[in-house]
Design a protein around this motif. Structure first.
Motif, PDB file in Angstrom:
ATOM      1  N   ALA A   1       0.857  -1.007  -0.069  1.00 53.14           N
ATOM      2  CA  ALA A   1       0.102   0.007   0.063  1.00 53.14           C
ATOM      3  C   ALA A   1       0.939   1.347  -0.101  1.00 53.14           C
ATOM      4  CB  ALA A   1      -0.926  -0.143   1.341  1.00 53.14           C
ATOM      5  N   GLU A   2       1.981   1.204   0.924  1.00 51.76           N
ATOM      6  CA  GLU A   2       2.813   2.382   0.908  1.00 51.76           C
ATOM      7  C   GLU A   2       3.698   2.474  -0.423  1.00 51.76           C
ATOM      8  OE1 GLU A   2       6.692   3.512   3.287  1.00 51.76           O
ATOM      9  OE2 GLU A   2       6.035   1.678   3.699  1.00 51.76           O
ATOM     10  N   VAL A   3       4.107   1.456  -0.978  1.00 53.19           N
ATOM     11  CA  VAL A   3       4.533   1.701  -2.484  1.00 53.19           C
ATOM     12  C   VAL A   3       3.535   2.361  -3.454  1.00 53.19           C
ATOM     13  CG1 VAL A   3       5.779   0.662  -4.120  1.00 53.19           C
ATOM     14  CG2 VAL A   3       6.621   0.033  -1.840  1.00 53.19           C
ATOM     15  N   GLU A   4       2.427   1.450  -3.779  1.00 52.52           N
ATOM     16  CA  GLU A   4       1.317   2.026  -4.531  1.00 52.52           C
ATOM     17  C   GLU A   4       1.002   3.368  -4.315  1.00 52.52           C
ATOM     18  OE1 GLU A   4      -3.277   0.831  -5.523  1.00 52.52           O
ATOM     19  OE2 GLU A   4      -2.220  -0.313  -4.025  1.00 52.52           O
ATOM     20  N   ARG A   5       1.010   3.911  -3.221  1.00 53.83           N
ATOM     21  CA  ARG A   5       0.588   5.328  -2.933  1.00 53.83           C
ATOM     22  C   ARG A   5       1.599   6.166  -3.335  1.00 53.83           C
ATOM     23  NH1 ARG A   5      -0.721   4.837   1.757  1.00 53.83           N
ATOM     24  NH2 ARG A   5       1.258   4.944   2.858  1.00 53.83           N
ATOM     25  N   SER A   6       3.057   5.660  -3.176  1.00 49.21           N
ATOM     26  CA  SER A   6       4.260   6.505  -3.585  1.00 49.21           C
ATOM     27  C   SER A   6       4.261   6.624  -5.123  1.00 49.21           C
ATOM     28  CB  SER A   6       5.302   5.931  -2.763  1.00 49.21           C
ATOM     29  OG  SER A   6       6.513   6.679  -3.463  1.00 49.21           O
ATOM     30  N   PHE A   7       4.093   5.524  -5.759  1.00 47.98           N
ATOM     31  CA  PHE A   7       4.060   5.577  -7.228  1.00 47.98           C
ATOM     32  C   PHE A   7       3.008   6.608  -7.614  1.00 47.98           C
ATOM     33  CE2 PHE A   7       5.718   0.901  -7.820  1.00 47.98           C
ATOM     34  CZ  PHE A   7       7.030   1.293  -7.729  1.00 47.98           C
ATOM     35  N   ALA A   8       1.721   6.325  -7.316  1.00 48.62           N
ATOM     36  CA  ALA A   8       0.609   7.232  -7.849  1.00 48.62           C
ATOM     37  C   ALA A   8       0.877   8.873  -7.543  1.00 48.62           C
ATOM     38  CB  ALA A   8      -0.678   6.834  -7.159  1.00 48.62           C
ATOM     39  N   GLU A   9       1.814   9.030  -6.312  1.00 44.77           N
ATOM     40  CA  GLU A   9       1.997  10.349  -5.975  1.00 44.77           C
ATOM     41  C   GLU A   9       3.052  10.895  -6.898  1.00 44.77           C
ATOM     42  OE1 GLU A   9       2.356  10.756  -1.849  1.00 44.77           O
ATOM     43  OE2 GLU A   9       0.397  10.287  -1.205  1.00 44.77           O
ATOM     44  N   THR A  10       4.033  10.091  -6.964  1.00 48.24           N
ATOM     45  CA  THR A  10       5.352  10.465  -7.773  1.00 48.24           C
ATOM     46  C   THR A  10       4.663  10.837  -9.261  1.00 48.24           C
ATOM     47  OG1 THR A  10       6.758   9.115  -6.289  1.00 48.24           O
ATOM     48  CG2 THR A  10       7.682  10.028  -8.505  1.00 48.24           C
TER      49      THR A  10
ATOM     50  N   GLU B   1      -4.639   0.670 -11.508  1.00 46.26           N
ATOM     51  CA  GLU B   1      -4.268  -0.531 -11.642  1.00 46.26           C
ATOM     52  C   GLU B   1      -2.816  -0.632 -11.937  1.00 46.26           C
ATOM     53  OE1 GLU B   1      -5.139  -4.828 -12.120  1.00 46.26           O
ATOM     54  OE2 GLU B   1      -5.994  -3.115 -11.481  1.00 46.26           O
ATOM     55  N   LEU B   2      -1.929   0.122 -12.531  1.00 43.16           N
ATOM     56  CA  LEU B   2      -0.753   0.052 -13.171  1.00 43.16           C
ATOM     57  C   LEU B   2      -0.019   0.398 -11.704  1.00 43.16           C
ATOM     58  CD1 LEU B   2       1.606  -0.144 -14.852  1.00 43.16           C
ATOM     59  CD2 LEU B   2       1.663   2.090 -15.299  1.00 43.16           C
ATOM     60  N   ALA B   3      -0.323   1.246 -10.864  1.00 46.10           N
ATOM     61  CA  ALA B   3       0.348   1.755  -9.817  1.00 46.10           C
ATOM     62  C   ALA B   3       0.348   0.494  -8.684  1.00 46.10           C
ATOM     63  CB  ALA B   3      -0.260   2.810  -9.105  1.00 46.10           C
ATOM     64  N   ARG B   4      -0.966  -0.263  -8.660  1.00 50.72           N
ATOM     65  CA  ARG B   4      -1.191  -1.448  -7.708  1.00 50.72           C
ATOM     66  C   ARG B   4      -0.153  -2.631  -8.243  1.00 50.72           C
ATOM     67  NH1 ARG B   4      -3.347  -5.901  -7.994  1.00 50.72           N
ATOM     68  NH2 ARG B   4      -4.583  -5.348 -10.014  1.00 50.72           N
ATOM     69  N   VAL B   5      -0.236  -3.010  -9.494  1.00 54.79           N
ATOM     70  CA  VAL B   5       0.605  -4.054 -10.039  1.00 54.79           C
ATOM     71  C   VAL B   5       2.019  -3.914  -9.864  1.00 54.79           C
ATOM     72  CG1 VAL B   5       0.957  -5.198 -12.237  1.00 54.79           C
ATOM     73  CG2 VAL B   5      -1.348  -4.747 -11.644  1.00 54.79           C
ATOM     74  N   ALA B   6       2.346  -2.602 -10.347  1.00 46.50           N
ATOM     75  CA  ALA B   6       3.941  -2.322  -9.899  1.00 46.50           C
ATOM     76  C   ALA B   6       4.356  -2.339  -8.596  1.00 46.50           C
ATOM     77  CB  ALA B   6       4.214  -0.664 -10.537  1.00 46.50           C
TER      78      ALA B   6
END
Length: 114
Positions: free
Chosen positions: A62-71, A82-87
């Motif tokens: 969850a922390e990584v998904e949130r960071s990907f989406a924000e960045t 979906e991409l942020a979650r899968v990544a």
């Protein structure tokens, strides 16, 4: 053995020479635990076995998904959720893979190839 690992093995011998000359030196190595473990078990890297290892914690999905989406959003690259979650799931919490997968997704989104 990949080229990076080979280069790391070659470069790991140089600090030992500087230490023998009593020169001040600072060095940071990072990598996946298995790869670093292999390097530490080789004879050329004796100084690394005496180093202070710092184990980076595994980040939560969850922390990584949130960071990907924000960045991505801050850079004007807006992948779907979906991409942020899968990544994030693909990175498995490993800091090195988070960086690698995040960078690949970022470049892919910018070029439209993800």
């Amino acid at each position: 053995m990949d080229e990076f690992a080979y280069g790391l093995r070659i470069a790991s011998g140089a600090p030992g020479l500087l230490i023998l000359e009593v020169l001040p030196i600072g060095l940071v190595f990072a990598g996946l635990p298995a790869a670093v473990s292999d390097l530490l078990n080789e004879g050329v890297a004796a100084f690394l076995r005496r180093a202070n290892p710092i184990d980076l914690h595994a980040a939560s999905i969850a922390e990584v998904e949130r960071s990907f989406a924000e960045t991505f959003a801050a850079a004007g690259v807006a992948p779907d959720g979906e991409l942020a979650r899968v990544a994030a799931e693909g990175a498995g919490g490993y800091p090195f893979l988070i960086q690698l997968i995040g960078w690949d997704c970022f470049l892919g989104q910018r070029s439209g190839t993800v």
